[in-house]
Design a protein around this motif. Structure first.
Motif, PDB file in Angstrom:
ATOM      1  N   VAL A 414      -8.321   1.233  -5.364  1.00 49.36           N
ATOM      2  CA  VAL A 414      -7.598   0.479  -4.288  1.00 49.36           C
ATOM      3  C   VAL A 414      -7.315   1.333  -3.151  1.00 49.36           C
ATOM      4  O   VAL A 414      -7.167   0.873  -1.925  1.00 49.36           O
ATOM      5  CB  VAL A 414      -6.141   0.089  -4.855  1.00 49.36           C
ATOM      6  CG1 VAL A 414      -5.301   1.172  -5.344  1.00 49.36           C
ATOM      7  CG2 VAL A 414      -5.506  -0.965  -4.250  1.00 49.36           C
ATOM      8  N   SER A 415      -7.522   2.639  -3.358  1.00 47.18           N
ATOM      9  CA  SER A 415      -7.217   3.516  -2.028  1.00 47.18           C
ATOM     10  C   SER A 415      -8.514   3.086  -1.118  1.00 47.18           C
ATOM     11  O   SER A 415      -8.149   3.357   0.185  1.00 47.18           O
ATOM     12  CB  SER A 415      -7.227   4.885  -2.499  1.00 47.18           C
ATOM     13  OG  SER A 415      -7.871   5.194  -3.832  1.00 47.18           O
ATOM     14  N   ASP A 416      -9.551   2.823  -1.624  1.00 42.00           N
ATOM     15  CA  ASP A 416     -10.472   2.722  -0.684  1.00 42.00           C
ATOM     16  C   ASP A 416     -10.216   1.217   0.206  1.00 42.00           C
ATOM     17  O   ASP A 416     -10.540   1.124   1.312  1.00 42.00           O
ATOM     18  CB  ASP A 416     -11.864   2.468  -1.477  1.00 42.00           C
ATOM     19  CG  ASP A 416     -12.173   3.748  -2.064  1.00 42.00           C
ATOM     20  OD1 ASP A 416     -12.560   4.623  -1.226  1.00 42.00           O
ATOM     21  OD2 ASP A 416     -12.305   3.854  -3.422  1.00 42.00           O
ATOM     22  N   ALA A 417      -9.684   0.400  -0.731  1.00 40.14           N
ATOM     23  CA  ALA A 417      -9.322  -0.973   0.091  1.00 40.14           C
ATOM     24  C   ALA A 417      -8.299  -0.607   1.246  1.00 40.14           C
ATOM     25  O   ALA A 417      -8.182  -1.185   2.107  1.00 40.14           O
ATOM     26  CB  ALA A 417      -8.800  -2.075  -0.981  1.00 40.14           C
ATOM     27  N   LEU A 418      -7.275   0.285   0.835  1.00 40.77           N
ATOM     28  CA  LEU A 418      -6.078   0.601   1.626  1.00 40.77           C
ATOM     29  C   LEU A 418      -6.480   1.296   2.899  1.00 40.77           C
ATOM     30  O   LEU A 418      -5.979   1.035   3.791  1.00 40.77           O
ATOM     31  CB  LEU A 418      -5.362   1.496   0.958  1.00 40.77           C
ATOM     32  CG  LEU A 418      -4.266   0.657  -0.034  1.00 40.77           C
ATOM     33  CD1 LEU A 418      -3.472   1.454  -0.948  1.00 40.77           C
ATOM     34  CD2 LEU A 418      -3.107  -0.110   0.705  1.00 40.77           C
ATOM     35  N   GLU A 419      -7.695   2.047   2.628  1.00 38.03           N
ATOM     36  CA  GLU A 419      -8.063   2.679   3.830  1.00 38.03           C
ATOM     37  C   GLU A 419      -8.343   1.773   4.947  1.00 38.03           C
ATOM     38  O   GLU A 419      -8.252   1.755   6.071  1.00 38.03           O
ATOM     39  CB  GLU A 419      -9.252   3.747   3.581  1.00 38.03           C
ATOM     40  CG  GLU A 419      -9.364   4.576   4.347  1.00 38.03           C
ATOM     41  CD  GLU A 419     -10.316   5.926   3.670  1.00 38.03           C
ATOM     42  OE1 GLU A 419     -11.234   6.280   4.517  1.00 38.03           O
ATOM     43  OE2 GLU A 419     -10.038   6.365   2.758  1.00 38.03           O
ATOM     44  N   LEU A 420      -9.158   0.604   4.234  1.00 38.87           N
ATOM     45  CA  LEU A 420      -9.538  -0.335   5.480  1.00 38.87           C
ATOM     46  C   LEU A 420      -8.329  -1.243   5.915  1.00 38.87           C
ATOM     47  O   LEU A 420      -8.306  -1.429   7.107  1.00 38.87           O
ATOM     48  CB  LEU A 420     -10.612  -1.321   4.737  1.00 38.87           C
ATOM     49  CG  LEU A 420     -12.026  -0.824   4.374  1.00 38.87           C
ATOM     50  CD1 LEU A 420     -12.642  -1.793   3.317  1.00 38.87           C
ATOM     51  CD2 LEU A 420     -12.923  -0.426   5.347  1.00 38.87           C
ATOM     52  N   GLN A 421      -7.614  -1.398   4.945  1.00 40.22           N
ATOM     53  CA  GLN A 421      -6.345  -2.394   5.322  1.00 40.22           C
ATOM     54  C   GLN A 421      -5.425  -1.686   6.528  1.00 40.22           C
ATOM     55  O   GLN A 421      -5.065  -2.216   7.464  1.00 40.22           O
ATOM     56  CB  GLN A 421      -5.522  -2.411   4.315  1.00 40.22           C
ATOM     57  CG  GLN A 421      -4.514  -3.612   4.514  1.00 40.22           C
ATOM     58  CD  GLN A 421      -3.212  -3.348   3.966  1.00 40.22           C
ATOM     59  OE1 GLN A 421      -2.776  -3.838   2.854  1.00 40.22           O
ATOM     60  NE2 GLN A 421      -2.366  -2.512   4.496  1.00 40.22           N
ATOM     61  N   ASN A 422      -5.445  -0.122   6.255  1.00 35.01           N
ATOM     62  CA  ASN A 422      -4.334   0.333   7.030  1.00 35.01           C
ATOM     63  C   ASN A 422      -5.046   0.869   8.393  1.00 35.01           C
ATOM     64  O   ASN A 422      -4.477   1.591   9.408  1.00 35.01           O
ATOM     65  CB  ASN A 422      -3.840   1.416   6.398  1.00 35.01           C
ATOM     66  CG  ASN A 422      -2.872   0.995   5.531  1.00 35.01           C
ATOM     67  OD1 ASN A 422      -2.349  -0.063   5.498  1.00 35.01           O
ATOM     68  ND2 ASN A 422      -2.441   2.169   4.362  1.00 35.01           N
ATOM     69  N   GLY A 423      -6.483   0.555   8.236  1.00 35.36           N
ATOM     70  CA  GLY A 423      -7.320   1.290   9.293  1.00 35.36           C
ATOM     71  C   GLY A 423      -7.450   0.353  10.645  1.00 35.36           C
ATOM     72  O   GLY A 423      -8.607   0.111  11.070  1.00 35.36           O
ATOM     73  N   VAL A 424      -6.352  -0.215  11.121  1.00 37.49           N
ATOM     74  CA  VAL A 424      -6.234  -0.762  12.445  1.00 37.49           C
ATOM     75  C   VAL A 424      -4.989  -0.694  12.954  1.00 37.49           C
ATOM     76  O   VAL A 424      -3.978   0.123  12.409  1.00 37.49           O
ATOM     77  CB  VAL A 424      -5.919  -2.239  12.126  1.00 37.49           C
ATOM     78  CG1 VAL A 424      -7.455  -3.009  11.495  1.00 37.49           C
ATOM     79  CG2 VAL A 424      -4.854  -2.757  11.122  1.00 37.49           C
ATOM     80  N   ARG A 425      -4.878  -0.930  14.497  1.00 34.64           N
ATOM     81  CA  ARG A 425      -3.497  -0.405  15.054  1.00 34.64           C
ATOM     82  C   ARG A 425      -2.311  -1.043  14.692  1.00 34.64           C
ATOM     83  O   ARG A 425      -1.338  -0.811  15.044  1.00 34.64           O
ATOM     84  CB  ARG A 425      -3.871  -0.554  16.611  1.00 34.64           C
ATOM     85  CG  ARG A 425      -5.066   0.609  16.898  1.00 34.64           C
ATOM     86  CD  ARG A 425      -4.922   0.498  18.401  1.00 34.64           C
ATOM     87  NE  ARG A 425      -5.682  -0.779  19.017  1.00 34.64           N
ATOM     88  CZ  ARG A 425      -6.661  -1.140  19.007  1.00 34.64           C
ATOM     89  NH1 ARG A 425      -7.774  -0.368  18.819  1.00 34.64           N
ATOM     90  NH2 ARG A 425      -7.100  -2.329  19.720  1.00 34.64           N
ATOM     91  N   GLN A 426      -2.617  -2.299  14.043  1.00 34.72           N
ATOM     92  CA  GLN A 426      -1.389  -3.170  13.945  1.00 34.72           C
ATOM     93  C   GLN A 426      -0.850  -2.912  12.258  1.00 34.72           C
ATOM     94  O   GLN A 426      -1.459  -2.514  11.671  1.00 34.72           O
ATOM     95  CB  GLN A 426      -1.593  -4.559  13.911  1.00 34.72           C
ATOM     96  CG  GLN A 426      -2.422  -5.061  15.382  1.00 34.72           C
ATOM     97  CD  GLN A 426      -3.839  -4.751  15.360  1.00 34.72           C
ATOM     98  OE1 GLN A 426      -4.461  -4.353  14.417  1.00 34.72           O
ATOM     99  NE2 GLN A 426      -4.469  -5.503  16.266  1.00 34.72           N
ATOM    100  N   GLY A 427       0.653  -3.010  12.196  1.00 33.57           N
ATOM    101  CA  GLY A 427       1.020  -2.943  10.984  1.00 33.57           C
ATOM    102  C   GLY A 427       2.091  -4.058  10.467  1.00 33.57           C
ATOM    103  O   GLY A 427       3.067  -3.573  10.308  1.00 33.57           O
ATOM    104  N   LEU A 428       1.674  -5.438  10.426  1.00 32.14           N
ATOM    105  CA  LEU A 428       2.751  -6.146  10.225  1.00 32.14           C
ATOM    106  C   LEU A 428       2.776  -6.759   8.782  1.00 32.14           C
ATOM    107  O   LEU A 428       3.620  -6.220   8.154  1.00 32.14           O
ATOM    108  CB  LEU A 428       2.541  -7.736  11.209  1.00 32.14           C
ATOM    109  CG  LEU A 428       3.649  -8.684  11.051  1.00 32.14           C
ATOM    110  CD1 LEU A 428       5.061  -8.374  11.079  1.00 32.14           C
ATOM    111  CD2 LEU A 428       3.408  -9.859  11.974  1.00 32.14           C
ATOM    112  N   SER A 429       1.906  -7.543   8.379  1.00 39.40           N
ATOM    113  CA  SER A 429       2.027  -7.934   7.034  1.00 39.40           C
ATOM    114  C   SER A 429       0.558  -7.760   6.238  1.00 39.40           C
ATOM    115  O   SER A 429      -0.745  -7.415   6.762  1.00 39.40           O
ATOM    116  CB  SER A 429       2.005  -9.519   7.146  1.00 39.40           C
ATOM    117  OG  SER A 429       2.297 -10.088   5.878  1.00 39.40           O
TER     118      SER A 429
END
Ligand code: UN1
Length: 513
Positions: A414-429
């Motif tokens: 899941v940390s690999d998935a999180l890296e992608l998920q958090n790897g954008v400039r936005q942080g809403l949902s």
């Protein structure tokens, strides 16, 4: 073609073809150029509203400033009682207002009703809150002293909202701000001016019937230049702005320049992580509603699906299959799932995203395209599309307000998935679909999702009003709606009271005269 009761709805809401400065709301003056509102549903003119001029604005701000002085004197529970009465009207007018939202904005009638339901819910919340505007008490370090904090009304609150939630976002702000004792000036989207006028009419009627001072609910209409009158105005201590990151950056700079407060709720780039332990059926429902609901025009819309390689093919084909069931058409017809985009500019952005993702090396899985022919005359109906893409693509990093879903694979845990998920400039949902406790908790942990909203086993959109709503990074950091979001609408004061005959100083300082 049937009109789905639009005429009746407009009538019930007190709207006519020209709504030029004749609103019942004495707090709504406008004498500027005409703004025509065309429905994206059928391309027809719904009505016209005139824009707020500089002089109109001066009238509005002085009325609001004066009104505030009186309104703030009313005990908060009595202000709550006014909000309760306003809410009675929302309940009564839920159907026509939901219909107008659907017709002017293009979301499905169900979602139009859902939006009005959010207004009703936040008003209920605000009424309860009107007896709970609590501060804390502290123990003073000095004998015979008492410390506590209290919250006072802030002043005139400026609200800037977007076309996609043309009524709910206003109410999230006003319902709280009103019980907090503030006056509100609302600049709604110039793309949905009639829903704004309809709301203002309701508030103005209830307020005048109940002896609320003028200026507590004000509406200004027009483009960003009208919004600018507020953002530059020192008489407006708080600007709450919901919309694009681009707009938010301009507002933030302007308001910060005069050291005003902002509440910013801006763009999202929301992802669902699908782990090997996900319930696939629920994943599909959450992902498809999240991606195509409101035609992909929610700030919480699902933009990215991050799927573990073990279930990738399965999830991909289930989602692609589900897209075949989607019915696109008149959103007032309850057989359709997806209505039009807001306007032709939005259609262009949608097309650009599809071109761009291919150009960057993505692969289209569900073909997009603009629909033509009977029922699609407005030119705003598009096919929801899916593309296989890399998170690093420029277009994937960008929030496109349209039904374009990017799907990507992750390997490892899941940390690999999180890296992608958090790897954008936005942080809403954000969301994770898993039945694995370890994965779910890691997603919610300090190393987990960096978003303001993090869901387990539900999609990214459709937040309830009871929680604080907003996000981090380029989403702007503000929180609207539930929890303690009310605090931003008030000013906090720390009070220390000495009931002794001495004057001991803090920190044990001796200052003998
Ligand atoms: C927005 O798109 O500006 O969570 C707000 C949701 C809705 C609100 C969206 N309750 O999708």
């Amino acid at each position: 073609a049937t009109s789905f009761g639009i005429e009746e709805a407009l009538k019930e809401l007190g709207l006519n073809e020209t709504n030029n400065g004749t609103s019942t709301g004495a707090n709504w003056f406008s004498n500027g150029e005409e703004i025509a509102s065309y429905s994206p549903v059928d391309g027809k003119l719904i009505g016209k509203v005139s824009a707020t001029t500089k002089e109109d604005y001066e009238k509005v701000i002085s009325t609001a400033t004066e009104g505030f002085k009186e309104w703030r004197q009313l005990p908060a529970p009595q202000r709550g009682e006014i909000v309760r009465k306003f809410n009675d009207e929302l309940r009564r007018l839920k159907e026509p207002l939901g219909k107008l939202v659907s017709y002017e904005m293009g979301k499905s009638y169900q979602e139009g009703l859902g939006e009005v339901q959010e207004m009703i819910d936040i008003c209920d919340f605000a009424v309860g809150l009107s007896r709970q505007l609590h501060g804390l008490t502290m123990h003073s370090e000095r004998p015979g002293h008492r410390m506590y904090e209290q919250y006072h009304p802030l002043g005139v609150v400026g609200i800037i909202s977007a076309f996609n939630f043309p009524v709910a976002v206003w109410s999230w702000n006003t319902a709280l701000a009103w019980v907090c004792g503030d006056a509100c000036i609302w600049k709604g989207s110039e793309k949905t001016p009639l829903t704004s006028v309809a709301c203002q009419n309701i508030a103005a009627r209830v307020f005048s019937e109940n002896g609320v001072p003028e200026g507590i609910s004000c509406l200004i209409t027009g483009d960003y230049t009208v919004g600018e009158m507020m953002t530059k105005d020192e008489r407006v201590p708080l600007i709450s702005a919901t919309g694009s990151t681009r707009m938010g950056k301009i507002v933030a700079k302007e308001v910060a320049g005069r050291l005003g407060k902002t509440l910013l709720e801006l763009g999202g780039n929301n992802a669902i992580i699908v782990t090997p332990d996900a319930n696939i059926k629920n994943t599909v429902i959450g992902a498809v509603f999240g991606a195509v609901g409101t035609c992909g025009q929610r700030c919480t819309s699902t933009r990215r699906l991050i799927v573990h390689e073990d279930v990738y093919d399965k999830v991909k084909s289930a989602v692609v299959d589900a897209y075949k069931q989607i019915k696109i058409g008149n959103p007032l017809d309850e057989n359709n799932h997806v209505g039009p985009l807001i306007d032709k500019d939005a259609v262009k952005n949608y097309q650009h995203a599809l071109d761009k993702v291919v150009e960057e090396g993505g692969k289209i899985l569900v073909e997009g395209g603009v629909l033509e022919g009977e029922g699609y005359e407005s030119g705003c109906y598009v096919k929801p599309a899916i593309a296989e893409a890399e998170n690093s693509f420029e277009i994937v990093q960008h929030e496109t307000f349209a039904p374009v879903l990017y799907i990507m694979k992750y390997k490892g845990d899941v940390s690999d998935a999180l890296e992608l998920q958090n790897g954008v400039r936005q942080g809403l949902s954000s969301a994770i679909m898993t039945n694995n406790l370890r994965e779910a908790e890691r997603f919610l942990s300090v190393e987990g999702s960096d978003c303001g909203i993090a869901n387990v086993n539900i999609g990214t959109s459709g937040a309830e009003i009871g929680g604080a709503f907003g996000g981090e990074k380029e989403t702007g950091g503000g929180r609207e709606s539930g929890s303690d979001a009310w605090k931003v609408y008030m000013r906090r004061q720390t009070n220390t009271i000495n009931y002794t005959t001495e004057l001991p100083l803090a920190q044990g300082i001796k200052f003998d005269l």
